[in-house]
Motif scaffolding. Structure first.
Motif, PDB file in Angstrom:
ATOM      1  N   VAL A  76       0.785  -1.304  -0.069  1.00  0.00           N
ATOM      2  CA  VAL A  76      -0.097   0.042   0.057  1.00  0.00           C
ATOM      3  C   VAL A  76       0.775   1.151   0.080  1.00  0.00           C
ATOM      4  N   GLU A  77       0.420   2.388  -0.809  1.00  0.00           N
ATOM      5  CA  GLU A  77       1.039   3.681  -0.809  1.00  0.00           C
ATOM      6  C   GLU A  77       0.259   4.439   0.449  1.00  0.00           C
ATOM      7  N   LEU A  78       1.045   5.124   1.392  1.00  0.00           N
ATOM      8  CA  LEU A  78       0.389   5.853   2.400  1.00  0.00           C
ATOM      9  C   LEU A  78       0.180   7.102   2.010  1.00  0.00           C
ATOM     10  N   GLN A  79      -0.763   7.843   2.134  1.00  0.00           N
ATOM     11  CA  GLN A  79      -0.538   9.337   2.051  1.00  0.00           C
ATOM     12  C   GLN A  79      -1.311  10.104   3.024  1.00  0.00           C
ATOM     13  N   CYS A  80      -1.098  11.332   3.180  1.00  0.00           N
ATOM     14  CA  CYS A  80      -1.466  12.054   4.358  1.00  0.00           C
ATOM     15  C   CYS A  80      -2.886  12.759   3.916  1.00  0.00           C
ATOM     16  N   GLU A  81      -4.074  12.532   4.615  1.00  0.00           N
ATOM     17  CA  GLU A  81      -5.297  12.841   4.154  1.00  0.00           C
ATOM     18  C   GLU A  81      -5.545  13.980   2.908  1.00  0.00           C
ATOM     19  N   GLY A  82      -5.062  13.083   1.632  1.00  0.00           N
ATOM     20  CA  GLY A  82      -5.320  13.805   0.423  1.00  0.00           C
ATOM     21  C   GLY A  82      -4.191  14.436  -0.185  1.00  0.00           C
ATOM     22  N   LYS A  83      -3.186  14.423   0.501  1.00  0.00           N
ATOM     23  CA  LYS A  83      -2.024  15.057  -0.058  1.00  0.00           C
ATOM     24  C   LYS A  83      -0.515  14.002   0.389  1.00  0.00           C
ATOM     25  N   PRO A  84       0.660  14.413  -0.205  1.00  0.00           N
ATOM     26  CA  PRO A  84       1.570  13.459   0.201  1.00  0.00           C
ATOM     27  C   PRO A  84       1.923  13.662   1.737  1.00  0.00           C
TER      28      PRO A  84
END
Length: 169
Positions: free
Chosen positions: A95-103
């Motif tokens: 999985v790719e982890l992102q911060c709430e809608g942004k990198p």
């Protein structure tokens, strides 16, 4: 007594990091330009062999990898050029982890380390971000895309000199 036990060509691209697993004997990792590689020492009838498995990015864009961290269960967390975190399981991006809608960071993730029950990431954006290890370890991709959104529990902005290192020549 020290000496070379095995030698192998890691990759045709530049290697940024090499480390032995702190938990699993005979396991090591390399990362760098456009790759991460998972190595195991195998005892064959002709002696020890170093076998490397190149990490497969799958649907995720290929990236340089400056930082990685082995989690307690053997999964590997790495940074990426996009600023997101990648959770690897068995040589594949789980999985790719992102911060709430942004990198997670703006630009390359340069450092990852374990701090108690948290993972700390540092990026070229000058931020230190603290993440719950359990949240990372249990992350699953959504049905639509191989991404999971997480939120840091704490963050610090490092002020002062530029976060990017520049050549003084």
């Amino acid at each position: 007594k020290e000496g070379i036990l095995l030698r192998a060509k890691a990759f045709s691209q530049e290697v940024f990091n090499v480390s032995f697993s702190p938990r699993f004997d005979g396991t090591l990792y390399t990362s760098g330009q456009g790759h991460i590689r998972f190595w195991k020492m195998a005892d064959t009838f002709t002696g020890l062999k170093l076998q490397g498995e190149i990490g497969k990015f799958g649907a995720i864009e290929l990236s340089d990898i400056s930082a990685y961290l082995e989690l307690n269960d053997g999964k590997v967390l790495s940074g990426s050029e996009s600023g997101n975190l990648l959770l690897w399981d068995g040589g594949l991006v789980k999985v790719e982890l992102q911060c709430e809608g942004k990198p997670c960071h703006e630009g390359m993730v340069e450092m990852l380390w374990q701090h108690g029950e948290r993972v700390v990431s540092a990026g070229v954006d000058g931020y230190l971000r603290f993440w719950e290890t359990n949240q990372i370890d249990l992350a699953e991709p959504s049905d639509d895309e191989p991404v999971c959104r997480i939120k840091p529990v704490l963050e610090f902005k490092i002020e002062g000199k530029e976060a990017n290192a520049t050549d003084s020549e």
